[in-house]
Design a protein around this motif. Sequence first.
Motif, short mmCIF file in Angstrom:
data_model
loop_
_atom_site.label_atom_id
_atom_site.label_comp_id
_atom_site.label_asym_id
_atom_site.label_seq_id
_atom_site.Cartn_x
_atom_site.Cartn_y
_atom_site.Cartn_z
N LEU A 202 0.86 -1.17 0.00
CA LEU A 202 0.00 0.00 0.00
C LEU A 202 0.90 1.23 0.00
CD1 LEU A 202 -2.69 1.60 0.46
CD2 LEU A 202 -2.27 1.29 2.93
N VAL A 203 0.62 2.17 -0.90
CA VAL A 203 1.35 3.43 -0.95
C VAL A 203 0.41 4.54 -0.50
CG1 VAL A 203 2.60 5.07 -2.41
CG2 VAL A 203 2.82 2.60 -2.83
N ILE A 204 0.81 5.27 0.54
CA ILE A 204 0.04 6.41 1.04
C ILE A 204 0.81 7.67 0.69
CG2 ILE A 204 -0.90 7.58 3.06
CD1 ILE A 204 -1.10 4.84 4.42
N ALA A 205 0.14 8.61 0.02
CA ALA A 205 0.80 9.86 -0.38
C ALA A 205 0.01 11.05 0.15
CB ALA A 205 0.90 9.93 -1.90
N GLY A 206 0.69 12.20 0.23
CA GLY A 206 0.04 13.43 0.64
C GLY A 206 -0.20 14.31 -0.57
N ALA A 207 -1.43 14.74 -0.76
CA ALA A 207 -1.75 15.57 -1.92
C ALA A 207 -0.99 16.89 -1.91
CB ALA A 207 -3.25 15.85 -1.96
N GLY A 208 -0.62 17.37 -0.71
CA GLY A 208 0.11 18.63 -0.60
C GLY A 208 1.54 18.45 -0.16
N ASP A 209 2.15 17.31 -0.50
CA ASP A 209 3.52 17.00 -0.08
C ASP A 209 4.53 17.55 -1.09
OD1 ASP A 209 5.91 15.94 0.77
OD2 ASP A 209 5.29 13.84 0.61
N PRO A 210 5.30 18.59 -0.74
CA PRO A 210 6.29 19.11 -1.67
C PRO A 210 7.59 18.32 -1.67
CG PRO A 210 6.30 20.44 0.31
CD PRO A 210 5.23 19.39 0.50
N SER A 211 7.80 17.48 -0.66
CA SER A 211 9.06 16.72 -0.55
C SER A 211 9.05 15.47 -1.43
CB SER A 211 9.30 16.34 0.91
OG SER A 211 9.41 17.48 1.73
N THR A 215 3.07 12.85 -7.94
CA THR A 215 3.74 12.69 -9.22
C THR A 215 5.06 13.46 -9.16
OG1 THR A 215 1.61 12.56 -10.35
CG2 THR A 215 3.54 13.02 -11.71
N PRO A 216 6.20 12.79 -9.34
CA PRO A 216 6.35 11.43 -9.84
C PRO A 216 6.53 10.36 -8.76
CG PRO A 216 8.49 12.49 -9.85
CD PRO A 216 7.52 13.50 -9.27
N HIS A 217 6.73 10.74 -7.48
CA HIS A 217 7.26 9.78 -6.51
C HIS A 217 6.32 8.62 -6.21
CE1 HIS A 217 10.83 12.24 -5.73
NE2 HIS A 217 10.02 13.27 -5.85
N ALA A 218 5.12 8.92 -5.72
CA ALA A 218 4.21 7.83 -5.37
C ALA A 218 3.82 7.02 -6.61
CB ALA A 218 2.96 8.39 -4.69
N ARG A 219 3.59 7.71 -7.73
CA ARG A 219 3.15 6.99 -8.93
C ARG A 219 4.26 6.09 -9.48
NH1 ARG A 219 -1.82 8.19 -9.67
NH2 ARG A 219 -2.65 10.27 -9.18
N THR A 220 5.50 6.51 -9.35
CA THR A 220 6.61 5.64 -9.78
C THR A 220 6.61 4.35 -8.98
OG1 THR A 220 8.00 7.49 -10.47
CG2 THR A 220 9.13 5.44 -9.89
N ILE A 221 6.38 4.45 -7.67
CA ILE A 221 6.37 3.26 -6.82
C ILE A 221 5.19 2.36 -7.16
CG2 ILE A 221 6.20 2.44 -4.45
CD1 ILE A 221 7.52 5.14 -3.62
N VAL A 222 4.01 2.96 -7.29
CA VAL A 222 2.80 2.18 -7.57
C VAL A 222 2.90 1.50 -8.94
CG1 VAL A 222 0.32 2.34 -7.99
CG2 VAL A 222 1.34 3.56 -6.07
N ILE A 225 5.73 -1.53 -8.48
CA ILE A 225 5.51 -2.70 -7.62
C ILE A 225 4.23 -3.41 -8.06
CG2 ILE A 225 5.01 -3.47 -5.27
CD1 ILE A 225 6.67 -1.17 -4.22
N PRO A 226 4.33 -4.68 -8.42
CA PRO A 226 3.14 -5.41 -8.89
C PRO A 226 2.01 -5.39 -7.86
CG PRO A 226 5.14 -6.67 -9.32
CD PRO A 226 5.54 -5.52 -8.46
N GLY A 227 0.85 -4.95 -8.31
CA GLY A 227 -0.34 -4.97 -7.46
C GLY A 227 -0.41 -3.90 -6.40
N ALA A 228 0.52 -2.96 -6.39
CA ALA A 228 0.50 -1.91 -5.37
C ALA A 228 -0.72 -1.02 -5.51
CB ALA A 228 1.77 -1.08 -5.44
N ARG A 229 -1.22 -0.54 -4.37
CA ARG A 229 -2.42 0.31 -4.32
C ARG A 229 -2.04 1.69 -3.78
NH1 ARG A 229 -6.67 0.86 -0.17
NH2 ARG A 229 -5.59 -0.69 1.11
N LEU A 230 -2.62 2.73 -4.35
CA LEU A 230 -2.33 4.09 -3.93
C LEU A 230 -3.53 4.72 -3.22
CD1 LEU A 230 -0.57 6.69 -3.98
CD2 LEU A 230 -1.56 7.18 -6.24
N GLU A 231 -3.25 5.36 -2.08
CA GLU A 231 -4.24 6.16 -1.36
C GLU A 231 -3.63 7.54 -1.15
OE1 GLU A 231 -7.29 5.48 -0.51
OE2 GLU A 231 -7.40 3.30 -0.81
N VAL A 232 -4.36 8.60 -1.51
CA VAL A 232 -3.85 9.96 -1.36
C VAL A 232 -4.67 10.69 -0.29
CG1 VAL A 232 -3.39 12.14 -2.54
CG2 VAL A 232 -3.16 9.98 -3.80
N LEU A 233 -3.96 11.22 0.70
CA LEU A 233 -4.60 11.95 1.79
C LEU A 233 -4.38 13.45 1.61
CD1 LEU A 233 -3.57 9.75 4.87
CD2 LEU A 233 -5.58 9.54 3.38
#
Length: 257
Positions: A202-211, A215-222, A225-233
């Motif tokens: 599971l990949v959890i990302a912050g919609a307002g994360d400048p660090s 895109t591109p960080h969370a989406r590159t991981i998702v 990684i086969p079958g990875a799921r993304l949730e954006v807070l």
Amino acid sequence: MTPAPVALHHVDEGPRDAPVLVLSGSLGSTLEMWRPQVAPLSERFRVIRVDHRGHGGSPVPPGPYRIADMAADALALLDALGLERVAWCGLSMGGMVGMYLGSEAPERLTSLTLCCTSAHFPDSTVWKDRIAAVASGGTAPIAESIVSRWFTPEYAAEHPDVVAETAAMVADTPDEGYLACCQALEVWDHRERLGAVTVPTLVIAGAGDPSTPVTPHARTIVDGIPGARLEVLDAAHLATIERPDEATSLIAEHAGG
């Protein structure tokens, strides 16, 4: 020669017979960054919070460090505690350690939660500049600037005490340990190994994360990684603090508690 693992400072809470969940935090943090998660998660899990090498109560061996070194520290801790397999949740640098374990030691993990993290920083200038700043003046002078990127402006305005506590945590990080970890992030690139991660992720990302923006960080991981799921807070870099209820619920659900 590969450096020897260090004995990580850690706190071990919750029922001994419950599933084990390891919480591993960001650069410049201690295990106290997981305070919002401790009470709810330790009802359902045996929760082990760790300080990275060079941070908090853990040893500060000579640098530079690599993420592989930190992963070796984690495995040494699991061995010392007699734990064959654990659920891993890491934020930022802790997520990088989790990615490394997920591809290089997947047999030790039951699941992987990656929060606000990256498989690679395309522009290493930020780390070169950070290394130079810490080498010349230490972590304390840059702590407030760093933490200003960790929370959304709205949250920071409403919770100045949390921001101040977090800045103090960064400022108190040993200069040598912080710098050596920056050297690890400067050369970190796990993109080619993401496909080897075989545990549910599971990949959890912050919609307002400048660090580590979505895109591109969370989406590159998702995507890697086969079958990875993304949730954006709706949060910045420390989404587990800014959105504790949502983040904790996602972590618990994915870890299987």
